[in-house]
Design an enzyme around this catalytic site. Sequence first.
Site, PDB file in Angstrom:
ATOM      1  N   HIS A  67     -11.995 -47.722 -42.440  1.00 17.15           N
ATOM      2  CA  HIS A  67     -10.620 -47.515 -41.978  1.00 17.15           C
ATOM      3  C   HIS A  67     -10.504 -47.868 -40.497  1.00 17.15           C
ATOM      4  CE1 HIS A  67      -6.640 -46.132 -43.301  1.00 17.15           C
ATOM      5  NE2 HIS A  67      -6.440 -45.969 -42.007  1.00 17.15           N
ATOM      6  N   GLU A 118     -11.260 -47.499 -55.144  1.00 18.32           N
ATOM      7  CA  GLU A 118     -10.877 -46.309 -54.391  1.00 18.32           C
ATOM      8  C   GLU A 118      -9.626 -45.684 -54.996  1.00 18.32           C
ATOM      9  OE1 GLU A 118     -12.328 -47.716 -49.916  1.00 18.32           O
ATOM     10  OE2 GLU A 118     -10.193 -47.602 -50.389  1.00 18.32           O
ATOM     11  N   HIS A 159      -7.944 -50.597 -53.923  1.00 14.62           N
ATOM     12  CA  HIS A 159      -7.416 -49.233 -53.883  1.00 14.62           C
ATOM     13  C   HIS A 159      -6.048 -49.239 -54.566  1.00 14.62           C
ATOM     14  CE1 HIS A 159      -6.941 -45.290 -51.372  1.00 14.62           C
ATOM     15  NE2 HIS A 159      -6.290 -45.218 -52.523  1.00 14.62           N
TER      16      HIS A 159
END
Length: 239
Positions: free
Chosen positions: A192, A71, A44
């Site tokens: 997450h 991401e 990410h």
Amino acid sequence: MPAKLSVNINKIATLRNSRGGNNPDLVKAALDIERFGADGITVHPRPDERHIRYSDVYELKKVIHTELNIEGNPVEDSFVKLVLENKPAQVTLVPDSRDQLTSNHGWDTIKEATYLKSIIPVFKNAGIRVSIFVDPVVELVTAAKECGTDRIELYTESYAKHFINDREAAIKNYVAAAKEAERVGLRLNAGHDLDMNNLQYFAQQIPNLDEVSIGHALISDALYFGLQNTVQLYKRQLG
């Protein structure tokens, strides 16, 4: 089939960047994580490159044998360029602000439908599977399908936060969202704050789960259990 495990290696990059140089070696770590049994590697990159650098993505793309998942927020032109030039197996679109510490919400697929309908084809037309970050709200899942995405990634912070006190209540909205995803024909990812304490129950309750992306907890556990053992421990939680 059990859900696949994609390991987010941002934290390894954070450790490397804290001292400069290339220790730990991010590319070697990614290859080792694959060798230890992970089904994919997630990165990410953020505009300030405080952990994953854009150059890292190019290097990883050359050597990754499993799925690469990138991401980020597609409002950044540099992110769109990065994804299109590297053509990962999957891009996960996340509505992060530029200075955000970590992801903390999904897309409002109703209010932001016009934008999502315009950006999702940019990646799909390049042959890249698209997943978008979504909160566990049935209406948002329905709208996500209408936006044209291939998958959604359920944002699991709320589940993780409430799991210890009442796991049945914590999973309720996720089960409903997962059923809606299955009904409308969306594949399903999650991520997450999933960890070794709450992952197994989540996977058991969400039978149509395709993939989880886990970074912070897994890398933290690796300090105690070792990286190879930790990857295997998380794989076992997925069944």
